[in-house]
Design an enzyme around this catalytic site. Structure first.
Site, PDB file in Angstrom:
ATOM      1  N   ILE A 183       0.889  -1.159   0.172  1.00 23.63           N
ATOM      2  CA  ILE A 183      -0.063  -0.121  -0.076  1.00 23.63           C
ATOM      3  C   ILE A 183       0.952   1.382   0.160  1.00 23.63           C
ATOM      4  CG2 ILE A 183      -2.115  -1.045   1.051  1.00 23.63           C
ATOM      5  CD1 ILE A 183      -1.174  -0.033   3.647  1.00 23.63           C
ATOM      6  N   ASP A 184       0.299   2.483  -0.354  1.00 24.82           N
ATOM      7  CA  ASP A 184       1.169   3.487  -0.447  1.00 24.82           C
ATOM      8  C   ASP A 184       1.709   4.130   0.553  1.00 24.82           C
ATOM      9  OD1 ASP A 184       0.446   3.479  -3.205  1.00 24.82           O
ATOM     10  OD2 ASP A 184      -1.134   4.738  -2.831  1.00 24.82           O
ATOM     11  N   LYS A 185       2.727   4.916   0.652  1.00 24.89           N
ATOM     12  CA  LYS A 185       3.448   5.531   1.834  1.00 24.89           C
ATOM     13  C   LYS A 185       2.114   6.235   2.861  1.00 24.89           C
ATOM     14  CE  LYS A 185       6.251   9.359   2.940  1.00 24.89           C
ATOM     15  NZ  LYS A 185       6.972  10.470   2.854  1.00 24.89           N
TER      16      LYS A 185
END
Length: 360
Positions: free
Chosen positions: A170-172
């Site tokens: 998942i994104d930062k």
């Protein structure tokens, strides 16, 4: 608003330059090239495992054979067995399901919110702001560094071994659940579950505006935005992009913004963020995709200040991977996990709920 040049030069580089996979395996895995060798014109036939060991330092033949078993040895664009005989002109690549780490992974004592762990896997609740993989300027302080510390006394877990580790990403600045495989068998099984779309993943997001329909499905192939290399985008031209499907349902409407839950059928880079922008409802405070601007509401100074306060409360895209479900790779038991909405998003929801109540 931050410019593309500022982002590239700044410290936030984890997902700023989106790295494209080099190869898509037959089971749909996105693989990245880590090493490439081209056999000379005078190359005599030799097993590919021996060919690679002769050209790579600190790598055993057994390790190469394990990589081949995992589908990570590619010859002329196709996965091959370690017994394959290399011929003149062959292009031999080693690929993994993550971008290449430019530096050695150093274990770092970074707190982990472990939701579940057994001998086969680990489920972690990632906080917003924590980069998943090292790279593009973030060579430390990542989830992988934290996992290296967590497993530092486990001789069976090698953070650099492509046969184990994070099964998805998942994104930062997205919070929520991730599953980590502790064995090659677990990673293979879990990877197939993701590929076969039998996992259950639900996100909670706050979006600008509200859909006319309370529930629906967004279908749109996703690829890198040709006009902005820092973004992904829905491609309307056939044959360009990867198939992507997001199912959404409204949880609560606050007039100018809505709280929705999104169920992923596929897992493309930035999928929910891209699909919501495509439908005209960017995620609240998603700077990459235009959600940091006031897209709905009035022009009054009081409202503008309220929105600014909301963005201070939740200084990231309002997206949380709330639920994760899969079949246990060894026992076959159905596993379901839920991570509560984190404090910043909860505070954001409360502020909009209070604003809406006061406006009635």
């Amino acid at each position: 608003m931050t410019s593309d040049e500022d982002i590239i030069k700044g410290e936030e580089r984890e997902e700023e330059t989106i790295e494209e996979p080099s190869y898509i395996s037959e089971d749909g895995r996105e693989l990245y090239e880590h090493f490439r060798f081209v056999a000379d014109k005078g190359q005599t036939p030799i097993r590919v495992d021996k060919f690679l060991v002769d050209r790579m330092e600190k790598t055993s033949r057994n390790r190469i054979q394990q990589a081949a078993d995992a589908g990570c040895i590619i010859v002329n664009g196709k996965a091959t067995k370690s017994s394959y005989k290399v011929k003149p002109g062959d292009v031999v690549s080693i690929v993994m399901d993550r971008p290449r780490y430019e530096l050695e992974i150093i274990p770092e004592d970074i707190p982990l919110d472990i939701v579940y762990e057994d001998a086969d896997l680990l489920v972690v609740n990632k906080p917003a702001g924590l980069v998943v993989h090292p790279g593009h300027g973030n060579y430390s302080g990542t989830l992988v560094n934290a996992l290296a510390w967590h497993f530092k006394d486990n001789p069976d877990y090698d953070v650099n071994d492509p046969r184990m580790g994070l099964v998805h990403r998942i994104d930062k600045d997205t919070s929520g659940l991730l599953v980590v495989a502790k064995t090659p068998e677990a990673k293979t099984d879990l990877g197939l579950q993701f590929f076969n779309k039998t996992t259950r993943r639900e996100y909670v997001a706050m979006i600008w505006g509200e859909f006319p329909e309370k529930k629906g499905t967004i279908i749109g192939d996703i690829a890198r935005n040709p006009k902005n290399k820092l973004q992904m985008a829905v491609m309307t031209e056939p044959g360009i992009g990867k198939h992507a499907v997001t199912h959404y349902e409204e949880i609560e409407s606050f007039g100018y913004v809505s709280l929705v839950k999104c169920r992923l059928e596929t897992g493309r880079t930035h999928q929910i963020r891209v699909h919501m922008k495509y439908k005209g409802h960017p995620l609240f405070n998603d700077e990459r995709y235009g959600g940091e601007q006031i897209l709905r509401g009035t022009t009054y100074a009081k409202y503008r200040q309220f929105v600014a306060n909301c963005m201070d409360v939740c200084p990231r895209q309002a997206l949380h991977a709330r639920t994760l479900g899969f079949r246990h790779p060894r026992t076959g038991e159905e596993m379901n996990f839920e991570a509560p909405i984190p404090e910043d998003m909860s505070a954001l929801i409360d502020k909009w709920r209070d604003w809406t109540s006061a406006s009635v």
